[in-house]
Write a protein that holds these residues in place. Structure first.
Motif, PDB file in Angstrom:
ATOM      1  N   ALA A   1      24.524  72.739 -31.565  1.00 51.52           N
ATOM      2  CA  ALA A   1      23.501  73.068 -32.554  1.00 51.52           C
ATOM      3  C   ALA A   1      22.478  73.988 -31.902  1.00 51.52           C
ATOM      4  O   ALA A   1      22.269  73.947 -30.692  1.00 51.52           O
ATOM      5  CB  ALA A   1      22.831  71.802 -33.066  1.00 51.52           C
ATOM      6  N   ASP A   2      21.876  74.813 -32.737  1.00 47.53           N
ATOM      7  CA  ASP A   2      20.919  75.813 -32.256  1.00 47.53           C
ATOM      8  C   ASP A   2      19.521  75.428 -32.730  1.00 47.53           C
ATOM      9  O   ASP A   2      19.283  75.310 -33.926  1.00 47.53           O
ATOM     10  CB  ASP A   2      21.317  77.180 -32.844  1.00 47.53           C
TER      11      ASP A   2
ATOM     12  N   LYS B   1      12.603  76.365 -32.466  1.00 48.74           N
ATOM     13  CA  LYS B   1      11.617  75.947 -33.466  1.00 48.74           C
ATOM     14  C   LYS B   1      11.682  74.437 -33.669  1.00 48.74           C
ATOM     15  O   LYS B   1      12.764  73.892 -33.897  1.00 48.74           O
ATOM     16  CB  LYS B   1      11.893  76.636 -34.802  1.00 48.74           C
ATOM     17  N   PRO B   2      10.526  73.767 -33.639  1.00 45.14           N
ATOM     18  CA  PRO B   2      10.512  72.309 -33.784  1.00 45.14           C
ATOM     19  C   PRO B   2      11.158  71.829 -35.073  1.00 45.14           C
ATOM     20  O   PRO B   2      11.933  70.867 -35.063  1.00 45.14           O
ATOM     21  CB  PRO B   2       9.025  71.969 -33.772  1.00 45.14           C
ATOM     22  N   ASP B   3      10.857  72.497 -36.207  1.00 40.76           N
ATOM     23  CA  ASP B   3      11.408  71.997 -37.473  1.00 40.76           C
ATOM     24  C   ASP B   3      12.918  72.174 -37.524  1.00 40.76           C
ATOM     25  O   ASP B   3      13.635  71.327 -38.045  1.00 40.76           O
ATOM     26  CB  ASP B   3      10.721  72.664 -38.677  1.00 40.76           C
ATOM     27  N   VAL B   4      13.393  73.281 -36.934  1.00 40.84           N
ATOM     28  CA  VAL B   4      14.841  73.485 -36.893  1.00 40.84           C
ATOM     29  C   VAL B   4      15.477  72.421 -36.001  1.00 40.84           C
ATOM     30  O   VAL B   4      16.542  71.874 -36.313  1.00 40.84           O
ATOM     31  CB  VAL B   4      15.180  74.905 -36.372  1.00 40.84           C
TER      32      VAL B   4
ATOM     33  N   ILE C   1      14.503  69.386 -35.601  1.00 35.46           N
ATOM     34  CA  ILE C   1      14.596  68.146 -36.377  1.00 35.46           C
ATOM     35  C   ILE C   1      15.766  68.215 -37.355  1.00 35.46           C
ATOM     36  O   ILE C   1      16.567  67.288 -37.477  1.00 35.46           O
ATOM     37  CB  ILE C   1      13.270  67.896 -37.131  1.00 35.46           C
ATOM     38  N   SER C   2      15.893  69.357 -38.032  1.00 38.05           N
ATOM     39  CA  SER C   2      17.010  69.529 -38.973  1.00 38.05           C
ATOM     40  C   SER C   2      18.339  69.342 -38.266  1.00 38.05           C
ATOM     41  O   SER C   2      19.245  68.684 -38.774  1.00 38.05           O
ATOM     42  CB  SER C   2      16.983  70.929 -39.583  1.00 38.05           C
ATOM     43  N   GLU C   3      18.452  69.953 -37.094  1.00 41.02           N
ATOM     44  CA  GLU C   3      19.731  69.934 -36.406  1.00 41.02           C
ATOM     45  C   GLU C   3      20.050  68.551 -35.844  1.00 41.02           C
ATOM     46  O   GLU C   3      21.205  68.134 -35.834  1.00 41.02           O
ATOM     47  CB  GLU C   3      19.750  70.989 -35.288  1.00 41.02           C
TER      48      GLU C   3
ATOM     49  N   THR D   1      19.146  65.830 -37.283  1.00 41.11           N
ATOM     50  CA  THR D   1      19.583  65.118 -38.486  1.00 41.11           C
ATOM     51  C   THR D   1      21.041  65.441 -38.795  1.00 41.11           C
ATOM     52  O   THR D   1      21.844  64.562 -39.097  1.00 41.11           O
ATOM     53  CB  THR D   1      18.697  65.516 -39.686  1.00 41.11           C
ATOM     54  N   ARG D   2      21.375  66.711 -38.695  1.00 43.56           N
ATOM     55  CA  ARG D   2      22.757  67.120 -38.969  1.00 43.56           C
ATOM     56  C   ARG D   2      23.718  66.470 -37.975  1.00 43.56           C
ATOM     57  O   ARG D   2      24.751  65.914 -38.361  1.00 43.56           O
ATOM     58  CB  ARG D   2      22.895  68.645 -38.883  1.00 43.56           C
TER      59      ARG D   2
END
Lengths: 294, 415, 335
Positions: free
Chosen positions: B94-95, B99-102, B104-106, B108-109
Motif C-alpha cells: 500500500a502507498d 499523507k496521514p489520511d491516506v 489511515i485509508s490504506e 483500513t483497506r
C-alpha cells in the motif's frame, strides 16, 4: 525567543536576499507576462519550470554540456513546449470562464508533476559544476557566482522582454491584443497568434531560468510546487501583468526570506514572508508599483 | 415532471456508479491477490506494507520496500514458515503517499479488505501516529520499521512494535560521539549549534539534541530551523557560523543538506558538520557534492563495511537493486525476519496469538538472521526494540568510514 | 411544478443512502464516509466558487481552522467537539469575513482572488507548523474514547456514515432553499455580470463577503467532521493547496453552481481514486493524481459545466425536440 543576529549575518542576509530576489523575479516574468496579455493565470507555470530544470539537468549531467551553454537548447525547447501545451489545452477554452482556465492549468500541473514522478522517480537531482565553488568575497559577505549570474540574467531578461514588447512589431501586437483584443482584431492583428507567441515567450523565460538555476539548485518532480507558489506571490505583489513590478516583487520576497531567516528564530522566516505579502495586500493590493484602480 | 425524472435518473446513476465501482474494486482486489499467490503453496500469509512510494519521500519508501521484498523472497525460497507447513509470505503493498489520511485509508483497506495478518510500515512519524491508532483499532499487529518519533510506542498500544531507532537515540548518540571526540583526536566539544529542517523529523530530533546536550554539559549556542524547500540557506548557515560552535549538528533532507554543505564551504566554515542520518545518508549527497562532502559526519543504522554480515548483505542487495543498502532497507529487511520468527513461534495467522508471539519474540545473532548490530532482538513492554546501536561514519574520499561505536575501523579526520 | 419536490427528493435519496451499511463491508463503508466528507466540503465550496463565481483556491484554510480548533480544544481542555464546533464556526466566519473584506473591497477579482486564497492557505501551513501548542509539523492526534456521541466518536464507520449523510442532506437542503432566496439570485447576478448587478442596486461586495463567510463556515464544519473521523490533524492534511484543490475538483467535475453537482463529483471520483491507488499505486506511483489531472483537463475541455451541466444540456435538447421552446440557460440546474 531571542533575536540574536549580528551585523555580519544581516549584511550577508541582504546580499543573499538580493540574489534570491533576482532569481524569484526571473522565475515569475513568464507568469506575469502571460497574465498581462491574456488574463490567464497559468497554474502549471511551476511545473513548466520543473520541466526546464529537468532538461537542463539532463543536458549537464548526461550530455556533459556547460550549464550556461544549455540555454541555447532550453529556451527554444520551452518556447515550443509552451506553444504545444497552449495549442492542445488552453486555446480551445480561451473564451470560457476564468475558473475553467484555472482548473485546466491546475490539471496540467498535476499531470506534469506525476508524469515526472513516473519517468524520473522522486529522486532529488542536482549537478556539481565547476562554477559551484566560484565565489565573490566582499568583506565578510560572500556572494555565490552562479547566483550572481542568475541575477544578471534576471535583469537582462526583464529588460529584454520589456524592449521586445515596446519596440518590435510582434511586441506591439501583443500589447495591442492585451489592451483590447477586439480592437486589435479590427486593426488586422491575428490575436490568437499573438496569444500563442506570448505564451511561448512566457514559457521560454523559464527555459532561461532552468539553465541559470541548475548550477546551484536541484530538481525533483515536486520542485515546482514551492517555486510556483513563490511565483504567485511575486506576481501579485508586483501588480499582476507589471514587468518592472514583478522584478521589485521578486526582490521584496527574496529579501523577506533571507532577512526573515536572519532575524527570526526557527522557520518563522517563511511566516514572515507571508506576513509581508498579507501586509501588502492590506495596504497596496494593486501591487507595489501600480496605481490604484477602483 | 420531466425535470424531476431526469434528476432522479442522475442520482440513481450516481448511486449505481458507486456500487459498480465498489463491485469492480472487490473483483479487482480479489483477483490481484490470487494472481500474486504462489503456484503450489499450501497456504499463504498476507503481510501488508505501508510505505510512501509516491510523493516527496517516494525514494525513501522505495528503499524500505526493497529491503522488505528481498527478505520475503529469501524466506520463501528457504521454505517459508515451517511451523505452518511451509506457508509462503505474500506482500500486499500500500502507498501512504506521505499523507496521514491516506495512511489511515490504506491501513483500513489492508485490515478489512485484504485481511492481512500483519503490517510492516511506515516511513514518517506523521503517518505512523494515526496509522498505528487505526491498526490498533483493527487489532492487527503492526511493526514499525522506519518512523522515529518517540511518541509512537508511548501510547500504550498492544499491537504496535518498532525495530528502528527512536528520534532521541539519534540525538543521544550524536552527543555521545561529541563527548568522545577529544579522545579520538578531535576537538574538545564545549559548544554545538543546531541547524535543522522544520518538519516533525527536524523538530523532534532537535528537541532530543537540546536535551542530551544539556545533560552532557555541552552548550547550544545557536538553534536555527528552516523550511526544507528553501531555495537558499546562506543566511541560516551564516547565522550558525556567527555563533562559532565547536561542532554543527544538523537534521536534514537531501536537497537542503546539499545546500548547507555548499554554503558552509562558500562561507569558509572549518567546523565539523554532524548530520542526524538525514539527507547525508543518501548516495546522492556524495555524488552531487564530491569534495565538498568530505569530512561530513553522519549516523547510519546500517554500515556496509562494519562486519562480514553487513558486507554480504550489502553485496546481495546491490546485485538486486544496483545501489548500496541504506538503513531504511536494512530495517525493512530485518523487520520481515522478526515478523517471520514471530509467525514461526505462533504457528498461526490468528492476529491475537501473533501479537503475543511478537511481544515475546527473540532473535539471537548467529542463530537467527540478525543484521542490526546487536546480540539479540527483543521488544520492551512498550513494543520498542531493546537496543539498536547507531554507527557514526565520516565521509572520507567519497565513502563512509565507520568511526563509532569504538572500536571501529576508521579514524576521525579533522579539517 | 411542485416547489416542494426538490426537498422531498433530497430527503428521500438521503434516506435510501442510509440503507447502504446493510450491504457494504467495512472498507467500502470507509470509502462511503470519505465520499460524504468530500461531498460536503465540495458543496460548501460550491457556494463561493459555483454560485458566486469567485475562484477560491484556499478553502482548505477554513477546513483546517475547523479541524484544528476541535482537535486543540479536545486535547488541551478536554472539551467536547460540540463546543469545538461552535468555536470553529465563529473563528472561520471571522477569517472568511476578513479575507473577503481584504480582497473584495477593491474591484480586484478573478484570478487575483484565486492567488490570494492559495497563498493564505499555504501560509497557514507554515504558521501552524511553527506553533508547538498545535503539535507543530507533526500535527495532533486525538485519543479514541470509544462509542460516545458526546465526544462525536463512533466505534465503526456506521456512526460517522449516518452523521455524514445528515450533514450532506442538510447542506443540500440549505442550498436548495437559498436558491429561491434573494441572496443566491444576487450571487448569480454577480457571477454573470458584476457591473450589471451593481447597476441594479446589488451590494456586490457585501454579497460576495457573505457568500465567502457561508462557504468558509460550512468548510469548517466539514473540517470538524474530518478531524473526528480521522482523529488526526496535520498541517498538510487539512491546510494547504493540495487539500484546497481536492475540495473543488469534485464540484467542478460534478457541475459548478448546481445543487447536486458536488455530490455527484465526489460519488464518482473518490471511489475511483481509492481504487486506482489500491490497484496501480505500486507499479505506477502518482497514478491517482495523474488521473485527477486528466479528469480535470478533459472535463474543462469537453464538459465545462460538469456532469450535471451536461445532463442539463441533454435534457434541454430533449425537451426542445419535444416541442417546448426553451431559452438556453448556462449550466444552472433549472429544477
Amino acid at each position: 525567543m531571542n533575536l540574536n543576529f549580528s551585523g555580519a549575518v544581516l549584511s550577508q542576509a541582504v546580499a543573499s536576499g538580493i540574489m534570491l530576489g533576482g532569481l524569484f523575479a526571473l522565475m515569475s516574468i513568464g507568469l506575469t507576462l502571460i497574465w498581462g496579455v491574456m488574463k490567464i493565470i497559468n497554474f502549471a507555470q511551476g511545473e513548466f519550470l520543473m520541466v526546464a530544470l529537468y532538461l537542463a539537468y539532463f543536458l549537464v549531467a548526461r550530455g556533459h554540456i556547460d550549464p550556461y551553454i544549455t540555454i541555447i537548447i532550453t529556451v527554444p525547447f520551452m518556447f515550443f513546449f509552451g506553444i504545444g501545451i497552449f495549442r492542445a489545452t488552453i486555446s480551445p477554452i480561451l473564451k470560457d470562464p476564468v475558473m475553467n482556465q484555472i482548473m485546466l492549468t491546475l490539471g496540467v500541473s498535476l499531470i506534469l508533476q506525476n508524469l515526472a514522478l513516473m519517468l524520473f522517480s522522486a529522486n532529488v537531482q542536482s549537478v556539481n559544476t565547476r562554477y559551484s565553488t566560484w565565489n565573490i568575497h566582499l568583506g565578510s559577505v560572500v556572494i555565490s557566482g552562479t547566483q550572481l549570474i542568475a541575477l544578471v540574467g534576471s535583469v537582462l531578461c526583464t529588460l529584454g522582454v520589456w524592449y521586445f514588447l515596446k519596440t518590435t512589431d510582434s511586441g506591439r501586437a501583443i500589447r495591442a491584443s492585451a489592451q483590447n483584443p477586439t480592437a486589435a482584431t479590427l486593426m488586422g492583428i491575428d490575436v490568437p497568434r499573438t496569444y500563442l507567441l506570448a505564451f511561448g515567450l512566457g514559457s521560454a523565460t523559464l527555459g532561461l531560468a532552468g539553465s541559470l538555476m541548475i548550477p546551484f539548485y536541484y530538481t525533483s518532480p515536486t520542485v515546482g510546487v514551492f517555486l510556483g507558489l513563490i511565483m504567485f506571490i511575486v506576481v501579485v505583489l508586483g501588480g499582476m501583468g507589471n514587468l518592472l513590478g514583478c522584478f521589485v516583487g521578486g526582490l521584496v520576497i527574496g529579501l523577506a526570506e533571507t532577512v526573515g531567516a536572519a532575524v527570526f528564530p526557527g522557520s518563522l522566516a517563511r511566516v514572515f514572508t507571508f506576513s509581508i505579502f498579507i501586509i501588502f495586500l492590506l495596504f497596496r493590493p494593486q501591487g507595489v508599483l501600480s496605481k490604484r484602480q477602483t | 415532471m420531466k425535470h424531476r425524472t431526469s434528476i432522479w435518473a442522475v442520482a440513481l446513476i450516481a448511486m449505481l456508479a458507486m456500487s459498480v465501482a465498489a463491485g469492480v474494486a472487490a473483483c479487482g482486489s480479489s483477483s490481484s491477490s490470487s494472481g500474486s499467490s504462489g503456484s503450489s503453496s499450501v497456504k499463504e500469509i498476507k503481510i501488508g506494507t505501508l510505505y510512501p512510494v509516491s510523493g516527496d519521500l517516494a525514494k525513501l519508501g522505495d528503499q524500505c520496500i526493497s529491503g522488505v521484498k528481498m527478505a520475503v523472497d529469501e524466506i520463501n525460497a528457504a521454505g517459508g514458515i515451517k511451523s505452518m507447513g511451509g506457508a509462503k509470505l505474500v506482500l500486499v503493498e500500500a502507498d501512504s503517499q506521505g499523507k496521514p489520511d491516506v495512511g489511515i485509508s490504506e491501513i483500513t483497506r489492508l485490515c478489512q479488505q485484504d485481511n492481512v495478518t500483519a503490517i510492516l510500515g511506515t516511513y514518517q512519524s506523521s503517518v505512523a501516529l494515526p496509522a498505528t491508532q487505526t491498526a490498533e483499532r483493527f487489532q492487527t499487529p503492526m511493526l514499525i520499521t522506519t518512523a522515529v518519533a518517540d511518541a509512537i510506542t508511548q501510547k500504550g498500544y498492544k499491537y504496535i512494535f518498532r525495530i528502528c531507532d527512536l528520534a532521541s537515540w539519534y540525538a543521544r548518540d550524536q552527543i555521545n560521539f561529541c563527548k568522545a571526540m577529544e579522545s579520538m583526536g578531535g576537538p574538545a566539544v564545549k559548544t554545538v549549534a543546531l541547524l535543522h529542517e522544520d518538519t516533525d523529523f527536524g523538530q523532534s530530533t532537535s528537541a532530543g539534541q537540546l536535551k542530551y546536550a544539556a545533560d552532557a554539559g555541552i552548550k547550544v549556542v545557536a538553534n536555527v530551523a528552516y523550511a526544507a524547500s528553501s531555495a537558499d540557506l546562506t543566511t541560516q548557515v551564516s547565522k550558525v557560523k556567527a555563533s562559532n560552535p565547536d561542532v554543527v549538528l544538523t537534521t536534514t533532507y537531501l536537497n537542503d543538506s546539499i545546500l548547507i554543505a555548499q554554503e558552509a564551504k562558500t562561507l569558509g566554515m572549518k567546523q565539523l558538520f554532524f548530520d542526524a542520518a538525514g539527507g547525508t545518508v543518501d548516495p546522492q549527497f556524495i555524488k552531487t557534492l564530491g569534495d565538498t562532502a568530505e569530512n561530513w559526519l553522519t549516523e547510519i543504522e546500517f554500515s556496509t563495511d562494519a562486519n562480514q554480515t553487513s558486507i554480504d548483505l550489502n553485496t546481495a542487495y546491490k546485485a538486486l537493486y544496483g545501489d548500496n543498502m541504506t538503513g531504511n532497507g536494512m530495517d525493512g529487511y530485518q523487520g520481515v525476519y522478526v515478523l517471520a520468527k514471530a509467525l514461526e513461534d505462533a504457528a498461526t495467522t490468528d492476529k491475537a496469538k501473533l501479537r503475543d508471539a511478537m511481544a515475546n519474540v527473540k532473535l539471537v545473532a548467529g542463530v537467527d538472521r540478525v543484521v542490526i548490530p546487536t546480540k539479540e532482538i527483543t521488544f520492551t513492554a512498550d513494543g520498542e526494540i531493546t537496543d539498536a546501536p547507531l554507527y557514526v561514519v565520516q565521509i572520507q574520499k567519497g565513502v563512509f568510514q565507520t568511526l563509532f561505536p569504538l572500536p571501529a575501523p576508521g579514524k576521525l579526520i579533522v579539517p | 411544478m411542485n416547489l416542494k419536490m426538490p426537498y422531498i427528493r433530497i430527503v428521500v435519496i438521503g434516506a435510501l443512502i442510509c440503507l447502504l451499511p446493510l450491504v457494504l463491508s467495512t472498507f467500502y463503508m470507509h470509502i462511503a464516509v470519505l465520499v460524504l466528507i468530500w461531498a460536503f466540503l465540495a458543496c460548501a465550496w460550491n457556494i463561493i466558487g459555483g454560485y458566486a463565481g469567485q475562484h477560491s483556491l484556499g478553502n482548505g484554510l477554513y477546513m483546517g481552522i475547523g479541524a484544528y480548533t476541535v482537535a486543540y480544544l479536545v486535547n488541551r481542555f478536554n472539551l467536547t467537539p460540540w463546543v469545538g464546533l461552535v468555536v470553529a464556526i465563529i473563528l472561520s466566519a471571522a477569517a472568511a469575513a476578513f479575507i473577503g473584506w481584504i480582497v473584495f473591497r477593491y474591484a480586484l477579482k478573478g484570478a487575483y482572488f484565486a492567488l490570494v486564497t492559495i497563498a493564505l492557505t499555504e501560509a497557514a501551513v507554515y504558521v501552524v507548523s511553527n506553533i508547538p501548542a498545535l503539535g507543530g509539523a507533526g500535527g495532533m492526534q486525538m485519543e479514541y474514547r470509544g462509542n460516545s456521541l458526546a465526544y462525536m466518536q463512533f466505534a465503526g464507520q456506521n456512526g460517522y456514515f449516518y452523521m455524514g449523510v445528515v450533514l450532506v442532506v442538510f447542506i443540500l437542503l440549505l442550498t436548495q432553499w437559498y436558491k429561491r432566496k434573494r441572496f443566491f439570485y444576487q450571487l448569480i447576478a454577480v457571477r454573470e455580470n458584476e457591473d450589471a448587478a451593481e447597476a441594479l442596486g446589488v451590494d456586490t461586495v457585501k454579497a460576495k463577503i457573505k457568500a465567502n463567510v457561508m462557504s468558509g463556515v460550512l468548510c469548517a464544519v466539514g473540517g470538524v467532521f474530518y478531524a473526528q473521523y480521522f482523529l488526526y490533524v496535520g498541517p498538510r492534511s487539512v491546510f494547504g493547496e493540495v487539500v484546497s484543490v481536492q475540495i473543488l475538483i469534485y464540484a467542478i467535475v460534478g457541475g459548478l453552481g448546481t445543487t447536486w453537482g458536488p455530490v455527484v463529483g465526489a460519488v464518482l471520483l473518490v471511489p475511483l481514486s481509492e481504487i486506482t491507488r489500491g490497484q496501480l499505486g505500486n507499479s505506477f506511483p502518482g497514478s491517482q493524481l495523474l488521473l485527477y489531472g486528466l479528469v480535470m483537463v478533459l472535463t474543462m475541455m469537453f464538459m465545462p459545466f460538469g456532469i450535471m451541466g451536461l445532463a442539463d444540456r441533454l435534457r434541454q435538447r430533449w425537451q426542445h425536440r419535444s416541442a417546448t421552446p426553451l431559452v438556453d440557460s448556462q449550466g444552472g440546474e433549472a429544477s
